[in-house]
Write an enzyme that holds these catalytic residues in place. Sequence first.
Site, PDB file in Angstrom:
ATOM      1  N   CYS A 180     -11.217 -23.428  27.109  1.00 47.35           N
ATOM      2  CA  CYS A 180     -11.511 -23.415  28.545  1.00 47.35           C
ATOM      3  C   CYS A 180     -10.397 -23.950  29.434  1.00 47.35           C
ATOM      4  O   CYS A 180      -9.809 -23.219  30.214  1.00 47.35           O
ATOM      5  CB  CYS A 180     -12.803 -24.202  28.795  1.00 47.35           C
ATOM      6  SG  CYS A 180     -13.201 -24.364  30.542  1.00 47.35           S
ATOM      7  N   ASP A 227     -17.566 -17.834  31.575  1.00 46.38           N
ATOM      8  CA  ASP A 227     -17.247 -18.918  30.643  1.00 46.38           C
ATOM      9  C   ASP A 227     -17.658 -18.540  29.227  1.00 46.38           C
ATOM     10  O   ASP A 227     -18.842 -18.433  28.928  1.00 46.38           O
ATOM     11  CB  ASP A 227     -17.985 -20.186  31.098  1.00 46.38           C
ATOM     12  CG  ASP A 227     -17.386 -21.451  30.522  1.00 46.38           C
ATOM     13  OD1 ASP A 227     -16.516 -21.350  29.640  1.00 46.38           O
ATOM     14  OD2 ASP A 227     -17.793 -22.547  30.950  1.00 46.38           O
ATOM     15  N   ASP A 228     -16.689 -18.310  28.364  1.00 43.57           N
ATOM     16  CA  ASP A 228     -16.964 -17.991  26.949  1.00 43.57           C
ATOM     17  C   ASP A 228     -17.606 -16.617  26.777  1.00 43.57           C
ATOM     18  O   ASP A 228     -18.601 -16.477  26.057  1.00 43.57           O
ATOM     19  CB  ASP A 228     -17.884 -19.035  26.316  1.00 43.57           C
ATOM     20  CG  ASP A 228     -17.219 -20.384  26.107  1.00 43.57           C
ATOM     21  OD1 ASP A 228     -16.147 -20.618  26.677  1.00 43.57           O
ATOM     22  OD2 ASP A 228     -17.785 -21.212  25.374  1.00 43.57           O
ATOM     23  N   ASP A 234     -12.678 -16.714  30.455  1.00 46.62           N
ATOM     24  CA  ASP A 234     -11.623 -17.659  30.062  1.00 46.62           C
ATOM     25  C   ASP A 234     -11.286 -17.576  28.580  1.00 46.62           C
ATOM     26  O   ASP A 234     -10.146 -17.771  28.180  1.00 46.62           O
ATOM     27  CB  ASP A 234     -11.977 -19.094  30.469  1.00 46.62           C
ATOM     28  CG  ASP A 234     -13.270 -19.613  29.845  1.00 46.62           C
ATOM     29  OD1 ASP A 234     -14.021 -18.824  29.231  1.00 46.62           O
ATOM     30  OD2 ASP A 234     -13.553 -20.816  29.993  1.00 46.62           O
ATOM     31  N   ASN A 235     -12.280 -17.315  27.738  1.00 45.33           N
ATOM     32  CA  ASN A 235     -12.017 -17.209  26.301  1.00 45.33           C
ATOM     33  C   ASN A 235     -13.162 -16.485  25.609  1.00 45.33           C
ATOM     34  O   ASN A 235     -14.151 -16.124  26.240  1.00 45.33           O
ATOM     35  CB  ASN A 235     -11.786 -18.581  25.659  1.00 45.33           C
ATOM     36  CG  ASN A 235     -12.884 -19.589  25.932  1.00 45.33           C
ATOM     37  OD1 ASN A 235     -12.685 -20.563  26.644  1.00 45.33           O
ATOM     38  ND2 ASN A 235     -14.065 -19.372  25.379  1.00 45.33           N
TER      39      ASN A 235
END
Length: 463
Positions: free
Chosen positions: A70, A31-32, A255-256
Amino acid sequence: MRHYRWILLLCSLFATAAVAAPRSVLLIISDDQGRDLGVYGNPVLQTPILDGLASRGTLFTNAFATVSSCSPSRSVIYSGLYSHSNGMYGLAHDVHNQHYLPWVRTLPQILKAAGYATALVGKKHILPESALPFDAELAPEKPGVRDVAFMADEARKFMAANAGKPFLMIVGFSDPHRAAENFGNTQAWPSIKQVTYDPKKIPVPAHLPDVPEVRKDLADYYESISRLDSGIGLLLEGLKESGRADDTLVIFLSDNGRPFPGAKTTLYDEGIHLPLIVASPTQSKRGVKNDAMVSWVDIAPTILEWAGVPAPKEYKLQGRSLLPILDQSQPKGWDRVYASHGFHEVQQYYPMRALRTRQYKYITNLAAPLAFPIAGDIASSASWHAIEAKPSLGLGARSLDAFLHRPDEELYDLSKDPHELRNVANDPAYRQVMQTMRADMKKFQAETHDPWLPGTSSPFGHH
């Protein structure tokens, strides 16, 4: 002749067994996280598990999210459709309520119908609930909780309970997303050795100013990535103990981009150029570094091909399978990716589309008169506070004003300007490049039924 018939029968039986053998999928989503791994050349960050996974599989050096936010990004991963096509234009917060369009079918829906056991471990952040009918939702995300050992234990139990049955297991870690306090590093977590970093030794990315607040912020972020790496180690141990490692496709991605100013929620490379490792038990070469330009619309087709399960007949997926190129370093025909952003939080409307080739990045800002919005978690960060307190710091070499106020179109010659600082959209020397990329973008928007393109509608009409 009799022996010949026996040989044919045996060959037939073996072929049937090969087709019938269950092939499982372990999809791991951080995540991130930017391209912050040892295997991508970071000299400080300790990520031995993911570095080892890359040595057993394929490391993609030009992998891109289609959106740096997200819920929209995950919606692309699960559906094989761009977020402007699938309806997940922004975050799936309760008050925002962004959700898939009713006709979209997702990996858990498709594989469950094909006899797969399906599980989500950790983060979900997708609506509606009916679009992701997992058989089990384990260790659901809780703000600030980074118990990666518990997540691995829950995954172990699921695999044990579904012995002999093919499974799709998606593990959505919360690391290294920001928590209410730094990155969830405020306590010791079970079974995980804490790895800390000296802020003075952290390499500062080009999109950030080199100040103490940023260095401390990055050190906390690095600690969260090392915890993620340890958790993935426990997860892979559980896969091996289950006896399913030899029939399971393992995919790791983020995701990003990293949750810092100039990365997350942007379509600059720091927001969408991300880690991707694919390890197949059947690939003939290991430790491959693959420079194909791939994106997250390619993940669903890859998984479906691995499973031998057809894609939906009602519409065409917008990506293509990576399985045929896992053994290759420089496959031909993989030289461009597209990106599409609507908004992050609902009040942060800033639609953008991007086309990236090996040499150029073209961005069209569809609401350019607006100021570029800052995501809530970034706005509350020490890094952003430092920039706000002293605007002359800028975002690396990019001024704060240039970051917040953007023209209708941006064009960067990445061969000369890898950090995307000099916009050459109005440079006469790039007129032909602009015309070509602008036309390609319009074609992409039309083909993907982009509602931000005037006159475009869903291929399925109104629902």
